[in-house]
Design an enzyme around this catalytic site. Structure first.
Site, PDB file in Angstrom:
ATOM      1  N   GLY A 149       3.954   1.838  -4.740  1.00 29.67           N
ATOM      2  CA  GLY A 149       3.950   1.564  -3.544  1.00 29.67           C
ATOM      3  C   GLY A 149       2.357   1.952  -2.934  1.00 29.67           C
ATOM      4  CB  CYS A 150       0.113   1.621   0.240  1.00 20.74           C
ATOM      5  SG  CYS A 150       1.685   1.924   1.111  1.00 20.74           S
ATOM      6  CE1 TYR A 151       1.289   6.651   4.505  1.00 14.03           C
ATOM      7  CE2 TYR A 151       3.206   4.993   4.231  1.00 14.03           C
ATOM      8  CZ  TYR A 151       2.179   5.502   4.815  1.00 14.03           C
ATOM      9  OH  TYR A 151       1.980   5.017   5.931  1.00 14.03           O
ATOM     10  CB  THR A 153      -1.378   4.506  -5.052  1.00 11.82           C
ATOM     11  OG1 THR A 153      -0.207   3.530  -5.711  1.00 11.82           O
ATOM     12  CG2 THR A 153      -2.501   4.494  -5.237  1.00 11.82           C
ATOM     13  CB  SER A 154      -2.298   7.650  -1.554  1.00  9.83           C
ATOM     14  OG  SER A 154      -1.425   7.932  -0.981  1.00  9.83           O
TER      15      SER A 154
END
Length: 346
Positions: A149-151, A153-154
């Site tokens: 997921g994007c969150y 990953t960060s």
């Protein structure tokens, strides 16, 4: 040339994948599928792709896909992939799945956070979590890669070196993250309507966002220990990008310069993680439309905490760019192939 296809090509991540793959020197984008836009060219839906990706969207069964491509990107919503991916694998295809359906090691955890039964639990243990900076060797030999997921990953990239080194208290982590509106997808939604989102800034799904569990899972694999953290996502009035500001209590006295050196060592051979100089923190504009994750940090000596800041493009390193990075590993070519470009600025 390896022939690839995109299943669910008309969402934001699917269109971004098409844009990236169109310029990839080792693949040929052979087909696109869509339930809603069958017979329409992708460039009619996304005019920026005119003359670049003019393929028509088709409706194809897994067996038909397997006759035309070797690798499929499944850019489908959560809960839909789990019904289609087994058929793709059975047809002999390699699948890079961009949904959340195969990111977890535990069926129980998935069903708890996604509030639905998993329809192909036999594949959960076979999928490889597709974060190249942590799972490079496993990704290379996998036929099912679960794109993160994007969150997560960060957050995972921001925390991994500190967690592995044991310099932060695992029970003290707070992830405060902000995302652009494309993170909510292309479907109509009151919250992402222009009038609702423009000049507005809101938190949502506080203490209950499903990406909380994915971040915890990703960090737990580094230490083989339980991680429980607080995660609060926010919607900001910009198109794309994620900025995560993360707080954690230090377990010992350490200087900012020492932590930065620890991070540099951890990411020394990771081409898409860029460490900022001491005193410099990341900004979303510097990674827009790129596959980079920019990291910066500062030790707060007064409170004994470290503040870590992470910036990615949610459609780039947070989704489609990372999927292409995983493709490169599967193809055993340069990890950066087709992704060697800077973000768009201004």
């Amino acid at each position: 040339m390896t022939k690839v296809g995109i299943v669910g090509a008309t969402g934001y991540t699917g269109a971004e994948l098409a844009r990236l793959l169109a310029n990839h020197p080792q693949v040929e984008l052979e087909l696109l599928t869509s339930r809603s836009f069958v017979g329409q060219q992708l460039s009619d839906i996304y005019a920026n792709l005119k003359g670049i990706v003019d393929l028509e969207c088709e409706s194809l069964e897994a067996a038909e896909l397997a006759k035309r491509v070797e690798i499929v990107f499944a850019a489908l919503p959560h809960g839909v992939s789990m019904n289609i991916v087994p058929e793709l694998l059975a047809a002999g295809l390699t699948v890079i799945d961009l949904s959340g359906d195969y990111r977890y090691h535990s069926q129980e955890v998935y069903e708890q956070w996604y509030e639905q039964s998993h329809q192909s639990p036999e594949l959960i243990g076979k999928a490889v979590y597709g974060l190249p900076e942590l799972n490079k060797s496993k990704i290379k030999s996998s036929s099912l890669v679960a794109n993160p997921g994007c969150y997560p990953t960060s957050a995972i990239l921001a925390l991994a070196p500190a967690v592995e080194a044991g310099v932060i208290d695992l029970s003290s982590i707070i992830v405060d993250a902000k995302s652009g509106v494309t993170g909510a997808g292309r479907g109509a939604n009151r919250v992402t309507h222009f009038v609702e989102a423009n000049e507005n800034f809101r938190a949502y799904k506080v203490a209950e966002h499903r990406h909380t569990s994915e971040i915890e899972m990703g960090l737990e694999t580094l230490v083989n220990n339980e991680v429980v953290l607080s995660f609060t996502p926010h919607l900001v009035p910009m198109k794309r990008g994620i900025l995560s500001t993360i707080y954690a209590q230090l377990t010992r006295e350490v200087q900012t310069s020492q932590l930065l050196e620890l991070y540099r060592d951890f990411y020394r051979d990771k081409p898409f993680v860029r460490l900022q100089k001491e005193g410099v923190l990341p900004a979303t504009k510097n990674v827009t439309a790129s596959n980079f994750c920019d990291l910066g940090l500062k030790v707060d000596q007064r409170t004994g905490r470290v503040v870590i800041v992470s910036a990615i493009d949610n459609l780039g390193k947070g989704a489609s760019g990372q999927a292409v990075q995983n493709l490169n590993l599967i193809l055993d070519c340069e990890e950066t192939l087709g992704l060697e470009f800077a973000g768009i600025f201004p």
